[in-house]
Design an enzyme around this catalytic site. Structure first.
Site, PDB file in Angstrom:
ATOM      1  N   PRO A 210       0.943  -1.338   0.010  1.00 54.07           N
ATOM      2  CA  PRO A 210       0.012   0.084   0.099  1.00 54.07           C
ATOM      3  C   PRO A 210       0.923   1.128  -0.059  1.00 54.07           C
ATOM      4  O   PRO A 210       1.938   1.400   0.612  1.00 54.07           O
ATOM      5  CB  PRO A 210      -0.738  -0.147   1.225  1.00 54.07           C
ATOM      6  CG  PRO A 210      -0.819  -1.596   1.496  1.00 54.07           C
ATOM      7  CD  PRO A 210       0.614  -2.228   1.056  1.00 54.07           C
ATOM      8  N   GLU A 211       0.533   2.260  -0.755  1.00 55.44           N
ATOM      9  CA  GLU A 211       1.163   3.532  -0.861  1.00 55.44           C
ATOM     10  C   GLU A 211       0.128   4.394  -0.273  1.00 55.44           C
ATOM     11  O   GLU A 211      -0.533   4.440   0.382  1.00 55.44           O
ATOM     12  CB  GLU A 211       1.617   3.657  -2.247  1.00 55.44           C
ATOM     13  CG  GLU A 211       2.547   2.705  -2.948  1.00 55.44           C
ATOM     14  CD  GLU A 211       3.095   3.077  -4.285  1.00 55.44           C
ATOM     15  OE1 GLU A 211       3.413   4.228  -4.647  1.00 55.44           O
ATOM     16  OE2 GLU A 211       3.299   2.218  -5.024  1.00 55.44           O
TER      17      GLU A 211
ATOM     18  N   ARG B 132      12.838  -4.498  -8.639  1.00 56.91           N
ATOM     19  CA  ARG B 132      11.582  -4.120  -9.064  1.00 56.91           C
ATOM     20  C   ARG B 132      11.558  -3.756 -10.447  1.00 56.91           C
ATOM     21  O   ARG B 132      12.499  -4.248 -11.151  1.00 56.91           O
ATOM     22  CB  ARG B 132      10.728  -3.308  -8.257  1.00 56.91           C
ATOM     23  CG  ARG B 132      10.657  -3.470  -6.674  1.00 56.91           C
ATOM     24  CD  ARG B 132       9.906  -2.526  -5.803  1.00 56.91           C
ATOM     25  NE  ARG B 132      10.973  -1.531  -5.613  1.00 56.91           N
ATOM     26  CZ  ARG B 132      10.736  -0.423  -4.610  1.00 56.91           C
ATOM     27  NH1 ARG B 132       9.717  -0.195  -4.300  1.00 56.91           N
ATOM     28  NH2 ARG B 132      11.779   0.346  -4.338  1.00 56.91           N
TER      29      ARG B 132
ATOM     30  N   LYS C 116       3.359   6.683   4.448  1.00 58.38           N
ATOM     31  CA  LYS C 116       2.838   5.510   4.583  1.00 58.38           C
ATOM     32  C   LYS C 116       2.505   4.964   5.988  1.00 58.38           C
ATOM     33  O   LYS C 116       2.086   4.205   6.533  1.00 58.38           O
ATOM     34  CB  LYS C 116       3.568   4.336   3.840  1.00 58.38           C
ATOM     35  CG  LYS C 116       3.836   4.818   2.423  1.00 58.38           C
ATOM     36  CD  LYS C 116       4.695   3.747   1.892  1.00 58.38           C
ATOM     37  CE  LYS C 116       5.201   3.928   0.358  1.00 58.38           C
ATOM     38  NZ  LYS C 116       6.262   3.148   0.025  1.00 58.38           N
TER      39      LYS C 116
END
Length: 306
Positions: A2-3, A292, A61
């Protein structure tokens, strides 16, 4: 993971459903989820019981619940990690498979009476953190009016949507780094709340390559990037966040749908929408980045010459 928009969706949900409610009981079902509470699960349960949730605050966050009723000023930090969820449920609802912590709340209207922390991968957790003064004397983050921040979050910069932050702040922070632009905006001590997805989207919107060196960045370019970051985050927040993982849902269990509006991230081999509008043939490319991926347009986000 989650960002910022996803965590803000959760914060707003919690502000509606749990703020101003008393914690009647606490049950730790998996000690690993309170491992950062150094006094152990029993102290965690006993300390929280009887407190009232006074606020729900977010910076980047990081998410925390203000507490009334403690002997020493502290807050309950809830870090979602990779798969954490904060759900409000009725007590009679079946326990989730990966339920880790249960907070029973005092009755309030017809609101659900339990706040549950659910986490499959156990990278997240809950813990109490003492409060310290913010370095600039301003409110800590969204949902706060006090110049105090959890010690655990004091090291991170103000986030993209913080009204007490400016493009000039971002420019100065970038110029104090000697690294690539994308790596810098992912650094939570430069600007918080930016993750891989939104970094790619903002860089695409600003027509900047993440490979640019921060030492070469100019004020107008930073202004463009800052505007793009705010715009991307605002649109994602309006859409409820981005979710490629069914484990991420908001406080009531509804996934976000901003993924349908992405212009760069995940679009490898597809036409660049901006170039196509201008009659230019270009496709989004994917490159490995810090374990990534980065998604960019080689035409409108040209890489710097080496």
């Amino acid at each position: 993971m989650p960002e910022l928009p996803e965590v803000e969706v959760v914060r707003r949900g919690l502000e509606k459903w749990v703020r101003a409610r008393r914690i009647e009981a606490v049950q730790v079902l998996d000690p690993r989820s309170v491992r950062r509470h150094l006094d152990g699960p029993l102290d965690f349960e006993q300390t929280l019981t009887g407190c009232t949730i006074s606020s729900v605050v977010r910076r980047g966050k990081f998410l925390w619940l203000g507490l009334d009723g403690l002997d020493v000023p502290a807050v309950l930090v809830a870090h979602l990690g990779m798969s954490g969820q904060l759900l409000v449920e009725q007590p009679q609802a079946a326990d989730e498979k990966h339920l880790k912590v249960r907070l029973s709340l005092g009755e309030h209207l017809d609101y659900p009476d339990e706040l549950r922390f659910v986490d499959q991968r156990i990278f997240g957790g809950m813990f109490l953190s003492p409060l310290v003064a913010t370095s600039d004397g301003l409110p800590a983050g969204q949902g706060s009016t006090e110049p105090a921040i959890p010690q655990a979050a004091a090291h991170i910069a103000r986030d993209v949507l913080d009204p007490n932050r400016s493009a000039e702040d971002l420019y100065l922070a970038l110029r104090h780094r000697n690294t690539d632009l994308k790596r810098a905006i992912l650094d939570q001590t430069v600007i918080s709340g930016v993750g891989n997805i939104y970094a790619d989207e903002a860089l695409w919107q600003a027509k900047l390559s993440g490979s640019r060196k921060t030492a070469t960045i100019r004020r107008p370019e930073v202004q463009r990037l800052n505007d793009a970051l705010i715009d991307v985050m605002t649109r994602a927040l309006a859409a409820g966040g981005t979710s490629f993982d069914s484990l991420y849902v908001n406080v009531n269990g509804a996934s976000g749908y901003f993924a349908r509006s992405l212009n760069a991230y995940g679009r490898e081999g597809k036409p660049c929408l901006r170039c196509a509008e201008n009659g230019v043939a270009s496709v989004i490319r994917r490159d490995a980045f810090m374990g990534r991926s980065s998604y960019t347009c080689p035409v409108c986000q040209p890489r710097p010459r080496r």
